[in-house]
Design an enzyme around this catalytic site. Sequence first.
Site, PDB file in Angstrom:
ATOM      1  N   HIS A  71      29.711  61.497  44.547  1.00 48.69           N
ATOM      2  CA  HIS A  71      30.436  60.242  44.340  1.00 48.69           C
ATOM      3  C   HIS A  71      31.150  59.848  45.629  1.00 48.69           C
ATOM      4  O   HIS A  71      31.650  60.711  46.363  1.00 48.69           O
ATOM      5  CB  HIS A  71      31.445  60.370  43.199  1.00 48.69           C
TER       6      HIS A  71
ATOM      7  N   HIS B   9      36.789  43.944  43.260  1.00 46.17           N
ATOM      8  CA  HIS B   9      36.665  42.781  42.389  1.00 46.17           C
ATOM      9  C   HIS B   9      37.805  42.705  41.371  1.00 46.17           C
ATOM     10  O   HIS B   9      38.384  41.632  41.157  1.00 46.17           O
ATOM     11  CB  HIS B   9      35.322  42.840  41.660  1.00 46.17           C
TER      12      HIS B   9
ATOM     13  N   HIS C  32      42.252  60.006  64.551  1.00 45.50           N
ATOM     14  CA  HIS C  32      43.219  59.022  65.057  1.00 45.50           C
ATOM     15  C   HIS C  32      42.725  58.491  66.399  1.00 45.50           C
ATOM     16  O   HIS C  32      42.530  59.244  67.342  1.00 45.50           O
ATOM     17  CB  HIS C  32      44.592  59.688  65.227  1.00 45.50           C
TER      18      HIS C  32
ATOM     19  N   CYS D 112      46.318  51.622  55.502  1.00 41.12           N
ATOM     20  CA  CYS D 112      45.581  51.874  54.264  1.00 41.12           C
ATOM     21  C   CYS D 112      45.032  53.292  54.169  1.00 41.12           C
ATOM     22  O   CYS D 112      44.576  53.697  53.097  1.00 41.12           O
ATOM     23  CB  CYS D 112      44.432  50.880  54.136  1.00 41.12           C
TER      24      CYS D 112
ATOM     25  N   ASN E 182      42.360  44.481  47.335  1.00 43.96           N
ATOM     26  CA  ASN E 182      42.689  45.544  48.277  1.00 43.96           C
ATOM     27  C   ASN E 182      44.109  46.024  47.976  1.00 43.96           C
ATOM     28  O   ASN E 182      45.076  45.371  48.330  1.00 43.96           O
ATOM     29  CB  ASN E 182      42.579  45.030  49.714  1.00 43.96           C
TER      30      ASN E 182
ATOM     31  N   HIS F 299      37.311  53.107  50.780  1.00 42.25           N
ATOM     32  CA  HIS F 299      38.454  52.200  50.704  1.00 42.25           C
ATOM     33  C   HIS F 299      37.993  50.760  50.523  1.00 42.25           C
ATOM     34  O   HIS F 299      37.190  50.242  51.305  1.00 42.25           O
ATOM     35  CB  HIS F 299      39.301  52.323  51.975  1.00 42.25           C
TER      36      HIS F 299
END
EC number: 2.3.1.-
Length: 504
Positions: free
Chosen positions: A399, A432, A315, A236, A436, A403
Site C-alpha cells: 500500500h 478529493h 533534507h 507537510c 490537502n 502525500h
Amino acid sequence: MSTINGGGVQIRQSRRLPDFLQSVNLKYVKLGYHYLMTHLLTLLLVPLMAVIIIEASQMNPDDIHQLWLHLKYNLVSVIICSAVLVFGSTVYIMSRPRSIYLVDFSCYRPPCHLQVKFHQFMEHSRLTGDFDESSLEFQRKILERSGLGEETYVPDAMHYLPPRPSMAAAREEAEQVMFGALDNLFANTNVKPKDIGILVVNCSLFNPTPSLSAMIVNKYKLRGNIRSFNLGGMGCSAGVIAIDLAKDMLQVHRNTYAVVVSTENITQNWYFGNKKSMLIPNCLFRVGGSAVLLSNKAKDRRRAKYKLVHVVRTHKGADDNAFKCVYQEQDNAGKTGVSLSKDLMAIAGMALKANITTLGPLVLPISEQLLFFATLVAKKFSNAKVKPYIPDFKLAFDHFCIHAGGRAVIDELEKNLQLLPEHVEASRMTLHRFGNTSSSSIWYELAYTEAKGRMRRGNRVWQIAFGSGFKCNSAVWQALRNVKPSPNSPWEDCIDKYPVQTVT
C-alpha cells in the site's frame, strides 16, 4: 509545463517531476546500505541460531552423552563458552532497537457546516473585495484542476464576510481539530491521558504561546513529567518527522506511550492578496488533523495495528533554490502568505529521488537490489551510457500513502514509480474528499485503505511526504493483523461512494 494567463501576467508552473531514470546519486545508495549494515549483527545472529537449533535437533542420546562427558572434563572451556554466550546475548539485547507499535490512530472529521463548494469558494472570494478579476480567474482555474471535490472544509472564520482571521479564531480551529482527533483516539484505545509519557505536536504555520503541545497538556491534564515537543515551520512532511522523534524517544524511555498530533492551521494563514504564486495554497489547503498512539510495550503487540519498520529522512535545505521553493513572505502590498516556486516540482523530484534511493536497500527484495546495484556500478565505471535500473517498489510495498499535496504530484509519482491506479487511489480520494490537509494527509489515506478492508496481516505500507525546507520523508509500517477501521473513521459515512472519477 503549464502556463496560466490572467490580466497580462503569466505564471509558468512546472508540473513534472524529473525522470528518475536519468540519474541516481550513488551517495544515497551508500547511505541506504549504511542503514542496512547497522543491523548486521541481528542479520548474522539469526541464521547462526537457526543452524545451532537444526544441529541440536539432529543429535541422538549418545551424542548428547558424549558432549556431556567432554564438557564435564573441560571446565575451562565451559566457563569460556558460557562467558562468551552471556556477553553476546547481553550485547544483542542491549543494542537492538525496541519495537515501536502503532496501537491506533484517529483523523479529525470537521462538521458539515464547514464544507465549502467551488461556487461558494469563488463567490466568497469575490465578496471579500480583496482579489482582482485576474486573481479570481486564477483561483477558479486552480480549483478546477486541483483534484479537490465539493466537500472539503475551511475553518469557521473563513465563512464570515468579511473573514475573521483573529488569534482567538485560530486557537479555536486548533482546539477543534486536535481535541477532536484526541478524544476519538482515547475513546477507541481506552488509554488514559495520564498514561502518556511523550507528546509530539507538529503544525507549520501556527505557533502561539503557550504552544499547541501545552494546550493539549492543559486540556487533558497530562502528567507533570511528560516529555512534550512542538514542531513548527517544517511543512507537510513534518508528520513523519514527528513519528521519527517519537520513535527515538521511545527507544530511550521504557514502557510508555507516545502521542503524535499532526495538523495545520488555516485561519491566520489565508492569503488576501493578488500574487499568483501565493494564491495556490488558498485553493488546496483544507482543515484536517490526526492523532497517533505509539507504544514500546511488548504487551501492546497483541492489539496494535502496525509495527514501525523504517523511517528515512532527506533534507535538501543546503540548496538555496530548495530552501526557498516554499517560502512564507509578504507581497508588495504587505500581505503575508506562502509562496510556491515554479521550480517546486523539480525540487520535490530531486528530494524524492534521494529519499527512495536511500530507502531501496532497506526494503527491496535482494533480486531488485542486485539489479539496481549492478547498473549503478556499470554506470560508474563504464563510459557507456547506462540508464540506472529503477527498482519495482511494488515488490516491497502493498500500500502507498503519498502525500495528497495536489493532483499533479500524485500523477507524476504514479508515472515515475510505475504504480498502478489502485496504488494511488487512497491519495487521490483523500485529496478529493478532504483536500490537502498537510502533514496529516498520509493518515487519512491509511484510514481509507482500512475502510476499504484491504489491509491484511503482513502487508507493508509506505507513507511518503514532502514539505518546505525542502524535505522528503518516508515511513514504512507492517500490519500485525487484518486491520479493520476504527470507530468514527473519517470515511465512515462516505466510503461506499469511493472511488469516484476525478478531473484529469
